[in-house]
Design an enzyme around this catalytic site. Structure first.
Site, PDB file in Angstrom:
ATOM      1  N   HIS A  42       0.823  -1.223   0.000  1.00  0.00           N
ATOM      2  CA  HIS A  42       0.000   0.000   0.000  1.00  0.00           C
ATOM      3  C   HIS A  42       0.858   1.274   0.000  1.00  0.00           C
ATOM      4  O   HIS A  42       0.418   2.319  -0.487  1.00  0.00           O
ATOM      5  CB  HIS A  42      -0.924   0.017   1.218  1.00  0.00           C
ATOM      6  CG  HIS A  42      -1.927  -1.109   1.201  1.00  0.00           C
ATOM      7  ND1 HIS A  42      -2.648  -1.488   2.303  1.00  0.00           N
ATOM      8  CD2 HIS A  42      -2.312  -1.949   0.201  1.00  0.00           C
ATOM      9  CE1 HIS A  42      -3.445  -2.503   1.988  1.00  0.00           C
ATOM     10  NE2 HIS A  42      -3.251  -2.802   0.721  1.00  0.00           N
ATOM     11  N   ARG A  51      -2.812  -9.707   5.404  1.00  0.00           N
ATOM     12  CA  ARG A  51      -2.757  -9.455   3.960  1.00  0.00           C
ATOM     13  C   ARG A  51      -1.588  -8.545   3.604  1.00  0.00           C
ATOM     14  O   ARG A  51      -1.496  -7.991   2.523  1.00  0.00           O
ATOM     15  CB  ARG A  51      -4.094  -8.886   3.488  1.00  0.00           C
ATOM     16  CG  ARG A  51      -5.181  -9.965   3.506  1.00  0.00           C
ATOM     17  CD  ARG A  51      -6.507  -9.447   3.053  1.00  0.00           C
ATOM     18  NE  ARG A  51      -7.122  -8.600   4.070  1.00  0.00           N
ATOM     19  CZ  ARG A  51      -8.143  -7.775   3.858  1.00  0.00           C
ATOM     20  NH1 ARG A  51      -8.662  -7.677   2.660  1.00  0.00           N
ATOM     21  NH2 ARG A  51      -8.633  -7.050   4.833  1.00  0.00           N
ATOM     22  N   PHE A  52      -0.703  -8.349   4.564  1.00  0.00           N
ATOM     23  CA  PHE A  52       0.619  -7.755   4.327  1.00  0.00           C
ATOM     24  C   PHE A  52       0.573  -6.382   3.668  1.00  0.00           C
ATOM     25  O   PHE A  52       1.471  -6.023   2.892  1.00  0.00           O
ATOM     26  CB  PHE A  52       1.496  -8.714   3.501  1.00  0.00           C
ATOM     27  CG  PHE A  52       1.373 -10.135   3.940  1.00  0.00           C
ATOM     28  CD1 PHE A  52       1.699 -10.500   5.238  1.00  0.00           C
ATOM     29  CD2 PHE A  52       0.877 -11.104   3.087  1.00  0.00           C
ATOM     30  CE1 PHE A  52       1.548 -11.807   5.672  1.00  0.00           C
ATOM     31  CE2 PHE A  52       0.719 -12.415   3.507  1.00  0.00           C
ATOM     32  CZ  PHE A  52       1.053 -12.767   4.803  1.00  0.00           C
ATOM     33  N   CYS A  53      -0.485  -5.604   3.943  1.00  0.00           N
ATOM     34  CA  CYS A  53      -0.642  -4.277   3.321  1.00  0.00           C
ATOM     35  C   CYS A  53      -0.531  -4.390   1.798  1.00  0.00           C
ATOM     36  O   CYS A  53       0.064  -3.527   1.143  1.00  0.00           O
ATOM     37  CB  CYS A  53       0.384  -3.275   3.862  1.00  0.00           C
ATOM     38  SG  CYS A  53       0.211  -2.982   5.619  1.00  0.00           S
ATOM     39  N   ALA A  54      -1.051  -5.484   1.271  1.00  0.00           N
ATOM     40  CA  ALA A  54      -1.044  -5.685  -0.184  1.00  0.00           C
ATOM     41  C   ALA A  54      -2.397  -6.289  -0.565  1.00  0.00           C
ATOM     42  O   ALA A  54      -2.464  -7.349  -1.196  1.00  0.00           O
ATOM     43  CB  ALA A  54       0.112  -6.601  -0.585  1.00  0.00           C
TER      44      ALA A  54
END
Ligand SMILES: Cc1ncc(COP(=O)(O)O)c(C=O)c1O
Length: 480
Positions: free
Chosen positions: A144, A387-390
Site C-alpha cells: 500500500h 494481507r501484508f498491506c497488499a
C-alpha cells in the site's frame, strides 16, 4: 541409436536441510529467549525480518559511540552541534553511495519507505500539456505504501499483472507505449524492487528500458530489495529508490529517498517548517533547494547514522555469501513447507528469478492468524499473518482471508527455518496443543500463561495484560 541434441530436463534439486547454516552477521537479540505456553524457554526465531529486521550489532555499536557526541544538527555553533552536523551529512553521503547515487542525485533522509514515496508523490510534475496531475503507472502487486500515495496526489493507473514475468512486462510495455502514443504519457512508473508477499520481482533492466522508452521515470520501492541485494541507481538507470532503515538492520527511525534532483528541487516541500526555508516574511516564503527543502524540523541524526552504519556493513559484505545464505534458507522454506500436506506456498509469477527471502503460505483448515499465534505460543517463532498491506494482490491471488509470511535475513540461522517447517508439519499432523480464541479480531492463546520478559528492566512497561492486546501491538486486524 538416438542422438541427444539438447540436455534432458533435469528436475530442480530439492533444497537440503539447513540445520547447520549460521547467521552471516551478528544481530542484537539474536540469542533472546522467549517463553512458550508449556513453560519452556527457547531462543526466539525471528522469521519476520521483512517487517522489521533486528539491528546489526555493528549498528548498535556505532549508535552507542555517537550518542555521547549527539547535539542539535544544522542549528548550533557549539562543538558537539558541529560534530553532529558532520555525522549527519556524512551519513547522507554514505546512504546515497550505498544505492549508487549519481553525482547530481539528492539523498533525502526520511522516516521510512512510506514517507519517501509520499514525498516523491508530491513532486511528480503536472502534465505540461494539460496542467493536470502527472500520470503514474502502478502494478496491483504493490505494498500500500507504493499505491496509496500515487492514488492520493497523482493521476494513478493500476495495472493487473499477468501470470508470468514476461506477460506482466508485456502489459506494462503496452500500457506505457499506448499512453505515450495517445498523447497522455506517464510521468512515472512506480514498482516494487521485491514483493513483500513473495519476494519476487520484475527484471529492473527491462522495466527501466520500457519506461524510459516511453518517456517515463522509474521509482523503485526498495523496502525489500535494498537490505538483501546490491542495488545501484547509476548501474540500473532507475530514477528514484525509496527504502527503510528498520528493514535494513537499522531500526532507529530513518529511511531514505534517493534520486534525480530536478523534480525534488521543484516539488512542493514535503514538510513546512524550520530548516526548509531560506527566507520567511509574513506573506512570502523562499524555500531551499536540495535535501533541506524536504527535511523541515530537527532531523533524525541518530537514525541517519544508524542507517549509514548498516550501509557500511552491507557494502563490506561479500554479496555472494549473503545471497547464498538467504537463497539456501528461502529454498528450504519453499521446499520444506511445500512438502507438508495442506500447505500452499504463494507465488505471483511462475517464472520469477532470484526472489529475496520472503515466503508466504497458507495451511488449509487453519486461519492464518491461528497459525501465527500457534507458531509463537508453542514454538517461539515470530512470523507475520494477514494481507501484508497488499490487499489488491492477495485478493487477485485468491487469498482474501490472508496468509502467513516467513522472512529471513542475514541474522537468520538455519535452525530457525527447520523449526518452522517442523512446527507447521506438526500443526497439520497433530493440531495445536494450546487453546486459541479470537479476541477483537486477533487470535490469542486462551489464558495465555507466558510471563513478560524477566530481568529486562522493562517489566513495568510490559503489563501481562497488554501482551496480545490490540493496543500493545498497534494492530488493526482489518488493515493488515
Ligand atoms: C515492499 C514494501 N514497501 C513499502 C513498505 C513500507 O515500509 P515502511 O513501513 O518502512 O514505510 C513495506 C513494509 O513492509 C514493504 O515491504
Amino acid at each position: 541409436m538416438t542422438t541427444l541434441t539438447t540436455a534432458p530436463a533435469v528436475p530442480a534439486a530439492r533444497a537440503a536441510a539447513v540445520h547447520d547454516v549460521a547467521p552471516v552477521l551478528p544481530v542484537v537479540g539474536g540469542d533472546t529467549l522467549v517463553p512458550l505456553v508449556d513453560g519452556r524457554q527457547v531462543p526466539y526465531a525471528n522469521l519476520d525480518v521483512a517487517a522489521s529486521a533486528p539491528a546489526l550489532q555493528a549498528v548498535a555499536d556505532r549508535v552507542a559511540r555517537v550518542l555521547p557526541l549527539y547535539a542539535s544538527v544544522h542549528r548550533g555553533a557549539g562543538y558537539l552541534s558541529q560534530v553532529s552536523t558532520a555525522l549527519y551529512e556524512t551519513a547522507r553521503r554514505t546512504i546515497g553511495a550505498f544505492v549508487g547515487a549519481r553525482e547530481d542525485d539528492l539523498t533525502i533522509v526520511t522516516r521510512n519507505t512510506t514517507d519517501s514515496l509520499n514525498l516523491l508523490a508530491g513532486c511528480v510534475p503536472a502534465d505540461p500539456a494539460t496542467g493536470e496531475p502527472g500520470r503514474v503507472l502502478v502494478l496491483d502487486i504493490e505494498h500500500h505504501a507504493n499505491l496509496l500515495p500515487w492514488q492520493r496526489v497523482t493521476d494513478a493507473t493500476v495495472v493487473t499483472g499477468g501470470p508470468s514475468v514476461s506477460a506482466t512486462l508485456a502489459e506494462i510495455e503496452e500500457e506505457l507505449s499506448s499512453a505515450a502514443a495517445a498523447g497522455r504519457p506517464y510521468a512515472l512508473l512506480a514498482l516494487t524492487g521485491a514483493s513483500n508477499v513473495t519476494g519476487e520481482a520484475l527484471p529492473v533492466a527491462d522495466v527501466v528500458a520500457a519506461a524510459h522508452g516511453a518517456g517515463a521515470r522509474v521509482v523503485l520501492d526498495g523496502a525489500q530489495l535494498v537490505p538483501h541485494r546490491r542495488f545501484s541507481l547509476v548501474e540500473t538507470g532507475v530514477d528514484y529508490v525509496a527504502f527503510s532503515g528498520h528493514k535494513t538492520y537499522a531500526p532507529f527511525g530513518a529511511g531514505a529517498l534517493v534520486g534525480r534532483r530536478d523534480w525534488l528541487d521543484a516539488g512542493t516541500p514535503y514538510l513546512a517548517g524550520g530548516g526548509a526555508v531560506r527566507r520567511v516574511r509574513t506573506t512570502t516564503t523562499e524555500w531551499h533547494e536540495g535535501p533541506a527543502r524536504h527535511e523541515a524540523g530537527s532531523p533524525n541524526v541518530v537514525g541517519a547514522v544508524a542507517l549509514a552504519a548498516a550501509c557500511d556493513e552491507l557494502a563490506a559484505l561479500d554479496p555472494w555469501v549473503a545471497g547464498e545464505h538467504e537463497d539456501a534458507l528461502r529454498r528450504r522454506l519453499v521446499d520444506g513447507l511445500g512438502d507438508v500436506e495442506r500447505v500452499e506456498v504463494v507465488h505471483v509469477w511462475d517464472d520469477a528469478v532470484d526472489p529475496v527471502g520472503v515466503v508466504t503460505f497458507t495451511v488449509s483448515g487453519y486461519d492464518p492468524g491461528l497459525v501465527a499465534a500457534y507458531l509463537s505460543a508453542e514454538h517461539g517463532i515470530g512470523v507475520r499473518d494477514g494481507r501484508f498491506c497488499a490487499h489488491p494482490l492477495l485478493g487477485r491471488l485468491g487469498f482474501d482471508a490472508g496468509a502467513v509470511r516467513a522472512s529471513v535475513g542475514l541474522g537468520t540461522a538455519g535452525e530457525e527455518v527447520e523449526r518452522l517447517v517442523a512446527a507447521v508439519r506438526s500443526l497439520v499432523t497433530e493440531g495445536p496443543q494450546a487453546r486459541y480464541d479470537v479476541v477483537d479480531g486477533l487470535w490469542v492463546v486462551v489464558d495465555d500463561p507466558r510471563p513478560v520478559p524477566e530481568g529486562s528492566g522493562l517489566e513495568g512497561l510490559l503489563a501481562t495484560a497488554a501482551l496480545g492486546a490490540d493496543e500493545a501491538f498497534g494492530c488493526l486486524p482489518d488493515d493488515l
